[in-house]
Design an enzyme around this catalytic site. Structure first.
Site, PDB file in Angstrom:
ATOM      1  N   CYS A 247       0.837  -1.241  -0.036  1.00 11.76           N
ATOM      2  CA  CYS A 247      -0.102   0.228   0.079  1.00 11.76           C
ATOM      3  C   CYS A 247       0.761   1.261   0.115  1.00 11.76           C
ATOM      4  O   CYS A 247       1.372   1.552  -0.894  1.00 11.76           O
ATOM      5  CB  CYS A 247      -0.780  -0.131   1.290  1.00 11.76           C
ATOM      6  SG  CYS A 247      -2.339   1.256   0.949  1.00 11.76           S
TER       7      CYS A 247
ATOM      8  N   HIS B 281      -3.581  -4.981   0.429  1.00  9.18           N
ATOM      9  CA  HIS B 281      -3.071  -5.560   1.749  1.00  9.18           C
ATOM     10  C   HIS B 281      -3.163  -7.003   1.956  1.00  9.18           C
ATOM     11  O   HIS B 281      -4.069  -7.578   2.230  1.00  9.18           O
ATOM     12  CB  HIS B 281      -3.721  -5.022   2.872  1.00  9.18           C
ATOM     13  CG  HIS B 281      -3.667  -3.535   3.111  1.00  9.18           C
ATOM     14  ND1 HIS B 281      -2.430  -2.901   3.990  1.00  9.18           N
ATOM     15  CD2 HIS B 281      -3.829  -2.239   2.674  1.00  9.18           C
ATOM     16  CE1 HIS B 281      -2.451  -1.837   4.155  1.00  9.18           C
ATOM     17  NE2 HIS B 281      -3.305  -1.299   3.098  1.00  9.18           N
TER      18      HIS B 281
ATOM     19  N   GLU C 113      -1.842  -8.501   4.133  1.00  7.34           N
ATOM     20  CA  GLU C 113      -1.862  -8.881   5.592  1.00  7.34           C
ATOM     21  C   GLU C 113      -3.481  -8.790   6.012  1.00  7.34           C
ATOM     22  O   GLU C 113      -3.644  -9.172   7.185  1.00  7.34           O
ATOM     23  CB  GLU C 113      -0.889  -8.251   6.512  1.00  7.34           C
ATOM     24  CG  GLU C 113      -1.533  -6.732   6.685  1.00  7.34           C
ATOM     25  CD  GLU C 113      -1.205  -5.806   5.659  1.00  7.34           C
ATOM     26  OE1 GLU C 113      -1.142  -4.459   6.030  1.00  7.34           O
ATOM     27  OE2 GLU C 113      -1.162  -6.274   4.481  1.00  7.34           O
TER      28      GLU C 113
END
Length: 247
Positions: free
Chosen positions: A100, A190, A192
């Site tokens: 990001c 993202h 994660e």
């Protein structure tokens, strides 16, 4: 210090999530550590947004650059210092994964252009499409041509640096995954994030998203797991830890 100890995996923390998100899910570094199954002893977190100094790139086995609520175009001192460190690290061949803000900062550091996306924000669980060049990228091998990913960003990489290869796009953003030679790669999404984290973002930003014309209820209904998107993070960590251990 044990001379046989492996150098740590660096997490460059470029900001913090909104408080309602961090209270429930931790910092971006915590999310990355949990998603990748990293142990505390394997990593070194440097909060550059708070003025913490990075050691020389040779001190680390690889680096991950986190997301941030900051804007690359603000050219904050800490961000520009980190961009200079990135250039040195790339020159030295350090493996890097940008996420990001980290994706945008890599492009900015290496000569690309970052700006607010003319179509506004991209948010929620959206579809990422791999491009033909992804077939030559080991970190993406075997992934489906289309997969879900979690996103929330206003700025984008509008022009990639010379020599960079675009590996994926979305309907909104032409540069979802970018490769910079061997070992340096970044994603606008993202890897994660999970649906719970994305859902907390939608709840927190709900009123603002509504003002921007989004149907927050529809975005929430479309939340779903994104295991293929997470593979980029998992494979990066596995590959570059293994490379150093075998050296």
């Amino acid at each position: 210090m044990n001379e046989n100890a492996q150098p740590p995996l660096l997490i460059i923390q470029t900001g913090l999530p909104p408080e309602p998100v961090s209270n429930r899910h931790g910092t971006f570094s915590c999310m990355i550590r949990e998603a990748a199954g990293l142990r505390a002893g394997d990593i070194e977190i440097v909060a550059v947004h708070r003025g913490a100094e990075l050691r020389p790139p040779s001190s680390y086995r690889a680096a991950i650059i986190t997301g941030s609520p900051a804007m690359v175009t603000d050219l904050a001192d800490w961000s520009e210092r980190t961009a200079g460190w990135i250039r040195r690290a790339v020159d030295l061949g350090l493996p890097i994964l940008g996420i990001c803000y980290g994706h945008q900062l890599l492009a900015h550091a290496l000569g690309g252009r970052v700006d607010f996306h003319p179509r506004g924000r991209e948010v929620g669980t959206q579809t990422v499409e791999l491009l033909p060049a992804a077939g030559d990228a080991p970190l993406l091998a075997g992934l489906p041509s289309h997969f879900p990913a979690h996103l929330i960003h206003q700025q984008s990489v509008m022009e990639v640096p010379a020599g960079a290869t675009v590996l994926a796009r979305s309907e909104h953003d032409a540069h979802q995954i970018v490769q910079y030679g061997d070992g340096v790669i970044s994603s606008q999404y993202h890897p994660e994030f999970c649906p719970r984290i994305m859902g907390t973002y939608l709840t927190h930003f709900g009123p603002r998203l509504g003002e921007e014309g989004f149907d927050v209820q529809a975005l929430s209904a479309r939340l779903r797991p994104a295991p293929e998107a997470r593979e980029l993070l998992l494979r990066f960590v596995r590959q570059h830890a293994a490379l150093r251990e075998a050296a």
